[in-house]
Design a protein around this motif. Structure first.
Motif, PDB file in Angstrom:
ATOM      1  N   ARG A 161       7.090  -6.144  -6.393  1.00 15.89           N
ATOM      2  CA  ARG A 161       6.485  -4.843  -6.129  1.00 15.89           C
ATOM      3  C   ARG A 161       7.321  -3.707  -6.475  1.00 15.89           C
ATOM      4  O   ARG A 161       6.809  -2.600  -6.679  1.00 15.89           O
ATOM      5  CB  ARG A 161       5.694  -4.980  -4.905  1.00 15.89           C
ATOM      6  CG  ARG A 161       4.291  -5.394  -4.634  1.00 15.89           C
ATOM      7  CD  ARG A 161       3.939  -6.817  -5.200  1.00 15.89           C
ATOM      8  NE  ARG A 161       2.804  -7.194  -5.197  1.00 15.89           N
ATOM      9  CZ  ARG A 161       2.346  -8.164  -5.542  1.00 15.89           C
ATOM     10  NH1 ARG A 161       3.305  -9.359  -6.062  1.00 15.89           N
ATOM     11  NH2 ARG A 161       0.886  -8.466  -5.652  1.00 15.89           N
ATOM     12  N   GLU A 175      -4.386 -10.417  10.382  1.00 18.72           N
ATOM     13  CA  GLU A 175      -5.234 -10.369   9.487  1.00 18.72           C
ATOM     14  C   GLU A 175      -6.848 -10.834   9.797  1.00 18.72           C
ATOM     15  O   GLU A 175      -7.040 -11.621  10.801  1.00 18.72           O
ATOM     16  CB  GLU A 175      -5.338 -11.412   8.125  1.00 18.72           C
ATOM     17  CG  GLU A 175      -5.093 -12.823   8.462  1.00 18.72           C
ATOM     18  CD  GLU A 175      -4.945 -13.619   7.201  1.00 18.72           C
ATOM     19  OE1 GLU A 175      -5.557 -13.579   6.327  1.00 18.72           O
ATOM     20  OE2 GLU A 175      -3.880 -14.426   7.358  1.00 18.72           O
ATOM     21  N   SER A 227      -5.912  -3.850  -5.859  1.00 15.29           N
ATOM     22  CA  SER A 227      -4.762  -4.634  -5.287  1.00 15.29           C
ATOM     23  C   SER A 227      -3.865  -4.150  -4.318  1.00 15.29           C
ATOM     24  O   SER A 227      -2.908  -4.669  -4.141  1.00 15.29           O
ATOM     25  CB  SER A 227      -4.143  -5.409  -6.643  1.00 15.29           C
ATOM     26  OG  SER A 227      -4.790  -6.046  -7.576  1.00 15.29           O
ATOM     27  N   ASP A 228      -4.548  -3.076  -3.557  1.00  9.64           N
ATOM     28  CA  ASP A 228      -3.764  -2.588  -2.498  1.00  9.64           C
ATOM     29  C   ASP A 228      -3.609  -3.271  -1.169  1.00  9.64           C
ATOM     30  O   ASP A 228      -4.694  -3.500  -0.676  1.00  9.64           O
ATOM     31  CB  ASP A 228      -4.285  -0.996  -2.188  1.00  9.64           C
ATOM     32  CG  ASP A 228      -3.470  -0.338  -1.283  1.00  9.64           C
ATOM     33  OD1 ASP A 228      -2.724  -0.780  -0.926  1.00  9.64           O
ATOM     34  OD2 ASP A 228      -4.064   0.684  -1.006  1.00  9.64           O
ATOM     35  N   VAL A 229      -2.664  -4.149  -0.910  1.00  7.20           N
ATOM     36  CA  VAL A 229      -2.547  -4.904   0.066  1.00  7.20           C
ATOM     37  C   VAL A 229      -2.712  -4.133   1.467  1.00  7.20           C
ATOM     38  O   VAL A 229      -3.032  -4.597   2.491  1.00  7.20           O
ATOM     39  CB  VAL A 229      -1.282  -5.553   0.239  1.00  7.20           C
ATOM     40  CG1 VAL A 229      -1.146  -6.525  -0.977  1.00  7.20           C
ATOM     41  CG2 VAL A 229      -0.028  -4.617   0.316  1.00  7.20           C
ATOM     42  N   LYS A 256     -10.087  -8.611   0.578  1.00 10.14           N
ATOM     43  CA  LYS A 256      -9.934  -8.940   2.045  1.00 10.14           C
ATOM     44  C   LYS A 256     -11.130  -9.396   2.714  1.00 10.14           C
ATOM     45  O   LYS A 256     -11.111 -10.214   3.453  1.00 10.14           O
ATOM     46  CB  LYS A 256      -9.561  -7.587   2.560  1.00 10.14           C
ATOM     47  CG  LYS A 256      -8.360  -6.849   2.400  1.00 10.14           C
ATOM     48  CD  LYS A 256      -7.338  -7.300   2.942  1.00 10.14           C
ATOM     49  CE  LYS A 256      -5.817  -6.759   2.727  1.00 10.14           C
ATOM     50  NZ  LYS A 256      -5.738  -5.277   2.983  1.00 10.14           N
ATOM     51  N   LYS A 283      -3.138 -13.255   4.227  1.00 11.55           N
ATOM     52  CA  LYS A 283      -1.927 -12.166   4.210  1.00 11.55           C
ATOM     53  C   LYS A 283      -0.723 -12.623   3.499  1.00 11.55           C
ATOM     54  O   LYS A 283      -0.005 -12.060   2.926  1.00 11.55           O
ATOM     55  CB  LYS A 283      -1.751 -11.993   5.691  1.00 11.55           C
ATOM     56  CG  LYS A 283      -0.475 -11.020   6.034  1.00 11.55           C
ATOM     57  CD  LYS A 283      -0.172 -10.838   7.444  1.00 11.55           C
ATOM     58  CE  LYS A 283       0.943  -9.970   7.836  1.00 11.55           C
ATOM     59  NZ  LYS A 283       0.957  -9.948   9.286  1.00 11.55           N
ATOM     60  N   LYS A 287      -0.564 -12.043  -0.001  1.00  8.19           N
ATOM     61  CA  LYS A 287      -0.908 -10.606  -0.325  1.00  8.19           C
ATOM     62  C   LYS A 287      -2.518 -10.331  -0.650  1.00  8.19           C
ATOM     63  O   LYS A 287      -2.945  -9.568  -1.567  1.00  8.19           O
ATOM     64  CB  LYS A 287      -0.233  -9.974  -1.277  1.00  8.19           C
ATOM     65  CG  LYS A 287       1.488  -9.909  -0.718  1.00  8.19           C
ATOM     66  CD  LYS A 287       2.131  -8.909  -1.786  1.00  8.19           C
ATOM     67  CE  LYS A 287       3.697  -8.850  -0.900  1.00  8.19           C
ATOM     68  NZ  LYS A 287       4.440 -10.334  -0.825  1.00  8.19           N
ATOM     69  N   TRP A 288      -3.276 -11.312  -0.258  1.00  9.10           N
ATOM     70  CA  TRP A 288      -4.859 -11.557  -0.577  1.00  9.10           C
ATOM     71  C   TRP A 288      -5.024 -11.358  -2.176  1.00  9.10           C
ATOM     72  O   TRP A 288      -6.041 -11.190  -2.607  1.00  9.10           O
ATOM     73  CB  TRP A 288      -5.503 -10.227  -0.087  1.00  9.10           C
ATOM     74  CG  TRP A 288      -5.635 -10.235   1.259  1.00  9.10           C
ATOM     75  CD1 TRP A 288      -6.547 -10.818   2.284  1.00  9.10           C
ATOM     76  CD2 TRP A 288      -4.633  -9.726   2.161  1.00  9.10           C
ATOM     77  NE1 TRP A 288      -6.320 -10.864   3.589  1.00  9.10           N
ATOM     78  CE2 TRP A 288      -5.150 -10.035   3.718  1.00  9.10           C
ATOM     79  CE3 TRP A 288      -3.682  -9.034   2.220  1.00  9.10           C
ATOM     80  CZ2 TRP A 288      -4.327  -9.385   4.959  1.00  9.10           C
ATOM     81  CZ3 TRP A 288      -2.954  -8.381   3.331  1.00  9.10           C
ATOM     82  CH2 TRP A 288      -3.261  -8.772   4.439  1.00  9.10           C
TER      83      TRP A 288
END
Length: 595
Positions: free
Chosen positions: A221, A335, A467-469, A477, A509, A512-513
């Motif tokens: 990342r 999560e 794709s924001d974890v 999610k 989690k 990272k989904w």
């Protein structure tokens, strides 16, 4: 059409007495979809066409600016993190795969010199390996040469579980060897009938080793290339404002002769689908608008202005609802919607069955989507050979009420059904878009008649599909009871599409989904059928296994299909764009031109 007739037609194509397109039309008349017919030719070593769009410009450049609207704004430009279609579309501007899929389901070379076949010695008869010969003379945007090292690196990068790539499922079970600077060999662990997955299409885009080599695994990342790409595509990166704007310029060293036609590229994100359609069809301010999830009546009114046209492209996409069988309101190990939990009421198959009966698909198609979708009960709808023949749908409020009554779900004083102190109250989320909000409203109204209370939630598309974890409102999610969206079938073969139904792809989690199975539900029989299909070389048996996977999830009402979706876009009358229903919109962006 029987097997002997098909073989005779294939022989005529090989002899040159029957064109490929005539063969495809003949197959269509016999009920065999175009992508399937194209695959039959590929399997029988009949060369693929160069492209479905005849490119007419005689030199690169000179076309001025190309302006595209992606109203679901991209948030990143690394294709291997692009869980949302909008990010896949944006990434493909800069990065390219070895091959892509045209609108007829043909496999078209991109960074590959040719498509592997048995005839050219690149495709193993036992299904255990495939050799890719790479196009020579290709340069990355910084001038470095594209080589086999980049292909091998991309495999290792995506296969590394620590990278947490969206595309991991296509790479983790293969091995890739460098034969020479322009040849690689993909080795499979078992016979693999559908070998055109790694390095092909949306998951196949190649990354430059010299830019990402220091950022594999846990550091993935942190790579500057995630937001400032250096690719091989027709346009070079200039600027990116996540959630807003992409600017690019013509790549003067592009590896396709006389391409691209346009000098600059602007991709504007944000807004909504109706505004995007209006800006192309009525004002002509932009050249192309992507993914027009707009009511049919509205589109027809805009088309009447005469400045642009709506393009409808058949695809394997599906608009559907996921019913969450995990608990989205209880957190376990950091999560929610964890597989370690159980949904208080949707884990009851009777409740899910009743919900499926409360969807008026015919009304949704007729009054909202029009040309954009066809009512369906099947998650897989194209090609036809992979569609279930036994899945059916019905809209029956009375039957839903009886099913719930018989199962002991009684109406309380407030009219909402409950049992053992648990009420049938749900949060139903989707992205902000008029057709989706109207679909939600239709379903909510029917549910009220059956004693089910629905709270509607709408999330900005750029957030919902990101794709924001760290954001709890992304669709991967599934932090709600049920959600609705469109998922794309990226190939004219549903194997990879159906990995949304296997246990090892569950989003969580740890990955990272980015796992493909958003529902979190799994079934041992579905897993078994899917694994068997991955190695079954008999096409009829393989299709039956993939149909079984589809049926298990649909009959359990985990995936509740609504519409078989077409690709709906809009272009100004002067724009010639090559759109495929089996690949992302920008799959062949270099061939777009203006007349």
């Amino acid at each position: 059409m029987n097997e002997d007739e098909i073989r005779k037609s294939i022989a005529e194509v090989k002899q040159g007495t029957l064109s490929r397109r005539s063969f495809i039309r003949t197959m269509a008349a016999a009920g065999i979809a175009a992508p399937v017919a194209s695959q039959i030719l590929l399997w029988n070593d009949v060369a693929m066409a160069d492209s479905t769009l005849q490119y007419k410009p005689t030199k690169a450049g000179g076309g001025g600016p190309l302006k595209i609207l992606l109203w679901q704004a991209p948030t990143l430009l690394n294709p291997h993190f692009a869980i949302g279609t909008k990010d896949q579309v944006a990434s493909r501007i800069f990065f390219e795969p070895l091959a892509g899929w045209d609108k007829d389901g043909n496999l078209i070379p991109c960074l590959a010199a040719e498509i592997p076949t048995k005839a050219n010695g690149s495709l193993a008869a036992d299904g255990m390996s495939v050799i890719w010969k790479l196009k020579q003379g290709v340069k990355w945007h910084d001038g470095k040469p594209f080589t086999a090292d980049d292909v091998v690196f991309t495999w290792a990068y995506a296969a590394d579980l620590a990278t947490a790539a969206y595309s991991t499922g296509s790479y983790k079970d293969i091995t890739v060897e460098k034969i020479d600077d322009h040849t690689v060999k993909v080795l499979f662990k078992a016979p693999t009938p559908f070998w055109a997955d790694p390095f092909v299409g949306s998951v196949g885009q190649i990354l430059p080793k010299h830019h990402f080599g220091d950022y594999a695994g846990a550091k993935s990342r942190e790579a500057p290339g995630n937001l400032k790409p250096v690719g091989t595509g027709p346009y070079k990166f200039v600027e990116f404002k996540p959630g807003d704007l992409i600017r690019a310029e013509r790549n003067p060293d592009y590896h396709v002769k006389n391409q691209p036609h346009f000098d600059t590229l602007e991709v504007k994100g944000g807004g909504d689908a109706v505004s995007a359609a209006r800006t192309v069809l009525q004002t002509g301010e932009y050249d192309y608008a992507w993914n027009l999830l707009v009511e049919e009546e509205v589109l027809k009114r805009m088309e009447a202005s005469g400045k642009g046209r709506v393009d409808i492209t058949p695809s394997g996409n599906v608009e559907f609802i996921i019913l969450n069988t995990t608990d989205p309101w209880t957190e376990v190990d950091g999560e929610r919607s964890s597989v370690k939990t159980k949904h208080p009421t949707l884990s009851d198959p009777v409740v899910r069955q009743a919900f499926n009966l409360l969807i008026d698909r015919e009304a949704i198609q007729k009054f909202i989507y029009g040309r954009g979708g066809i009512a369906t009960a099947s998650f897989v709808n194209q090609p036809q050979q992979f569609k279930s023949g036994k899945l059916t749908y019905a809209f029956d409020v009375d039957k839903a009420n009886k099913i719930l009554d018989d199962a002991g779900w009684k109406r309380g004083a407030d009219g909402i059904r409950e049992k053992d102190g648990k009420k049938l109250k749900y949060v139903f989320q989707t992205s902000i878009n008029a057709p989706r909000q109207k679909t939600q409203a239709i379903i909510k109204q029917a549910c009220q008649k059956a004693g089910i209370d629905i709270e509607l939630k709408s999330v900005t598309a750029s957030v919902f599909f990101s794709s924001d974890v760290g954001n709890p409102d992304t669709y991967s999610k599934l932090y709600c009871d049920m959600e609705m969206y469109n998922t794309t079938q990226p190939q004219p073969d549903p194997e990879r599409f159906l990995n949304q139904c296997v246990s090892w792809e569950i989003a969580n989690k740890e990955n990272k989904w980015l796992g493909r199975n958003i529902s979190r539900w799994s079934d041992p029989e579905a897993d078994k059928a899917y694994k068997t299909a991955q190695q079954e070389l008999d096409p009829v048996k393989r299709a039956a296994l993939l149909i079984k996977v589809n049926e298990i999830f649909c009959e359990a009402n985990i995936l509740v299909p609504l519409l078989s979706r077409n690709i709906v876009g809009a272009g100004v009358n002067s724009l010639m764009a090559d759109i495929s229903g089996w690949d992302v919109t920008t799959w062949n962006l270099g061939s777009w031109y203006r007349v």
